[in-house]
Design a protein around this motif. Sequence first.
Motif, short mmCIF file in Angstrom:
data_model
loop_
_atom_site.label_atom_id
_atom_site.label_comp_id
_atom_site.label_asym_id
_atom_site.label_seq_id
_atom_site.Cartn_x
_atom_site.Cartn_y
_atom_site.Cartn_z
N PRO A 148 0.80 -1.23 0.00
CA PRO A 148 0.00 0.00 0.00
C PRO A 148 0.83 1.28 0.00
O PRO A 148 0.52 2.23 -0.73
N SER A 149 1.88 1.32 0.80
CA SER A 149 2.67 2.55 0.91
C SER A 149 3.39 2.90 -0.38
O SER A 149 3.70 4.06 -0.64
N GLU A 150 3.67 1.88 -1.21
CA GLU A 150 4.33 2.11 -2.49
C GLU A 150 3.33 2.35 -3.62
O GLU A 150 3.72 2.68 -4.74
N GLY A 151 2.06 2.14 -3.35
CA GLY A 151 1.05 2.30 -4.40
C GLY A 151 1.17 1.25 -5.48
O GLY A 151 0.87 1.53 -6.65
N THR A 152 1.57 0.03 -5.12
CA THR A 152 1.73 -1.04 -6.10
C THR A 152 0.83 -2.22 -5.78
O THR A 152 0.58 -2.55 -4.62
N LEU A 153 0.36 -2.86 -6.83
CA LEU A 153 -0.57 -3.98 -6.75
C LEU A 153 0.00 -5.12 -7.58
O LEU A 153 0.48 -4.91 -8.70
N PHE A 154 -0.04 -6.35 -7.05
CA PHE A 154 0.47 -7.52 -7.75
C PHE A 154 -0.67 -8.52 -7.96
O PHE A 154 -1.43 -8.81 -7.03
N VAL A 155 -0.75 -9.05 -9.18
CA VAL A 155 -1.72 -10.10 -9.51
C VAL A 155 -0.92 -11.32 -9.95
O VAL A 155 -0.16 -11.25 -10.92
N CYS A 156 -1.07 -12.42 -9.23
CA CYS A 156 -0.24 -13.60 -9.46
C CYS A 156 -1.08 -14.81 -9.86
O CYS A 156 -2.21 -14.97 -9.40
N GLY A 157 -0.48 -15.67 -10.70
CA GLY A 157 -1.07 -16.95 -11.04
C GLY A 157 -2.42 -16.84 -11.72
O GLY A 157 -2.64 -16.01 -12.58
N GLY A 158 -3.34 -17.71 -11.32
CA GLY A 158 -4.66 -17.74 -11.93
C GLY A 158 -4.87 -19.04 -12.70
O GLY A 158 -4.02 -19.95 -12.69
N MET A 159 -6.01 -19.12 -13.36
CA MET A 159 -6.34 -20.34 -14.08
C MET A 159 -7.12 -20.02 -15.34
O MET A 159 -8.03 -19.20 -15.33
N VAL A 160 -6.73 -20.67 -16.45
CA VAL A 160 -7.49 -20.56 -17.70
C VAL A 160 -8.72 -21.42 -17.54
O VAL A 160 -8.64 -22.64 -17.40
N SER A 161 -9.89 -20.79 -17.54
CA SER A 161 -11.11 -21.49 -17.13
C SER A 161 -11.57 -22.56 -18.10
O SER A 161 -12.23 -23.52 -17.71
N ASP A 162 -11.23 -22.44 -19.39
CA ASP A 162 -11.70 -23.44 -20.35
C ASP A 162 -10.76 -24.64 -20.43
O ASP A 162 -11.05 -25.61 -21.11
N MET A 163 -9.63 -24.58 -19.72
CA MET A 163 -8.68 -25.69 -19.75
C MET A 163 -8.27 -26.15 -18.36
O MET A 163 -7.49 -27.09 -18.22
N ASP A 164 -8.75 -25.49 -17.30
CA ASP A 164 -8.33 -25.78 -15.92
C ASP A 164 -6.82 -25.77 -15.81
O ASP A 164 -6.21 -26.61 -15.14
N CYS A 165 -6.20 -24.82 -16.49
CA CYS A 165 -4.74 -24.76 -16.57
C CYS A 165 -4.21 -23.60 -15.72
O CYS A 165 -4.48 -22.44 -16.04
N PRO A 166 -3.46 -23.88 -14.63
CA PRO A 166 -2.91 -22.80 -13.80
C PRO A 166 -1.89 -21.97 -14.58
O PRO A 166 -1.27 -22.45 -15.54
N LEU A 167 -1.68 -20.73 -14.14
CA LEU A 167 -0.76 -19.81 -14.79
C LEU A 167 0.37 -19.45 -13.83
O LEU A 167 0.21 -19.51 -12.61
N ASP A 168 1.50 -19.06 -14.41
CA ASP A 168 2.64 -18.61 -13.60
C ASP A 168 2.91 -17.13 -13.79
O ASP A 168 3.94 -16.61 -13.37
N VAL A 169 1.97 -16.43 -14.39
CA VAL A 169 2.15 -15.03 -14.75
C VAL A 169 2.05 -14.12 -13.52
O VAL A 169 1.27 -14.38 -12.60
#
Length: 406
Positions: free
Chosen positions: A154-175
């Motif tokens: 919060p103090s740096e004003g930065t937000l991180f979005v990690c991983g996730g899943m491609v919903s049509d393939m149930d494939c996790p992400l490393d992004v």
Amino acid sequence: MQRVRVSSKHSPVFKLGDSQLSLSPKFRVAAIKSHLVDPSSDLELAIKGQPLIPGLPDDVALNCLLRLPVQSHGSCRAVCKRWHLLLGSKERFFSRRKELGLCDPWLFVLTFHKCTGKIQWLVLDLTHFTWHTIPEMPCRDKVCPHGFRCVSVPSEGTLFVCGGMVSDMDCPLDVVLKYEIHKNRWTVMNQMITARSFFASGVIDGMVYVAGGNSADLYELDAAEVLDPVRGCWHPIANMGTNMASYDAAVLDGKLLVTEGWLWPFFVSPRGQVYDPINDNWENMAVGLREGWTGSSVVVYGCLFIVSEHERMKLKVYDGNSDSWDTVEGPPLPEQICKPFSVNSYDSKIYVVGRDLHVAVGQILKVNLEEGHSEKKLSFAVQWHVEDAPMAFSDLTPSSSQVLFA
């Protein structure tokens, strides 16, 4: 009724998995100094003689204009060239706020459309309670919104979005994607060591920790890793000792608390793990802590609170001395806030974003100090009020929320 301005102009964005994935063209342009960003530009010099607000010194006028709600910038920048220069770019607006030391909380909410599944970030100004948008996150069209894990510094004003899943393939992400509020842009960070979805995450001393989750072969993971945001590199840390996906996680007393969730009524006791970054080791979570963790968590006054999805949606607080949960005095979550909801906090307030993006603001109060056997025990109460969302958000559902300062 509030009116929300949403731009219909979108720049193309590379999809995750593209061989050319880096930044979208819009983000690359944002890194180049233009006449809207560079204060020494010919345009600013040409209009330097014009006062920002007639009759006021420029420093006083600038201090006033930098407090305008972002929602009003569209109309205000038509006043004159200098106002257009200041308010025509979110990047310039937030950069000038930073230069003057202005720092207010903003609630970033990851939302998805109930019918189309389209995801987008919306930002609630916690001072004026107005909404605005940020550039689209560069990601695939078909993703599971709940598979991501979002954390912030919060103090740096930065937000991180990690991983996730491609919903049509149930494939996790490393992004891994990073948003910087002062630059108003997304960048693509180094990938995680292990692709994962539905995992635990948290920030301890500015470092981003992730653990567990679902793997590419749909098995639960015990692997964990940490990101140094400054260097942009990931390093493995001690394994959890048990394979588990995460329902919720919190950082308390410098440790990462991870719970896998529960079924109601309990058929099996839920598992929980606690990571100590100083010793780089995991230990089992206390029984009372993991069994009473029946909702989404926030930390206020150094204490762990849960917005329970059961028990009439009441607020609970954890007592580490007795390894038990106490019900917080006051009414349950307002009925306008419907599940699924997302929870975050700032200072002594809890923000619960429900379906259609109605926001319940809970003021946490220290009621009194009760004499215990050998130590004093804190007692809390909550007062709720609801900020109704614009009608334009009636088809949106929250997935995650983070507070940033700028």
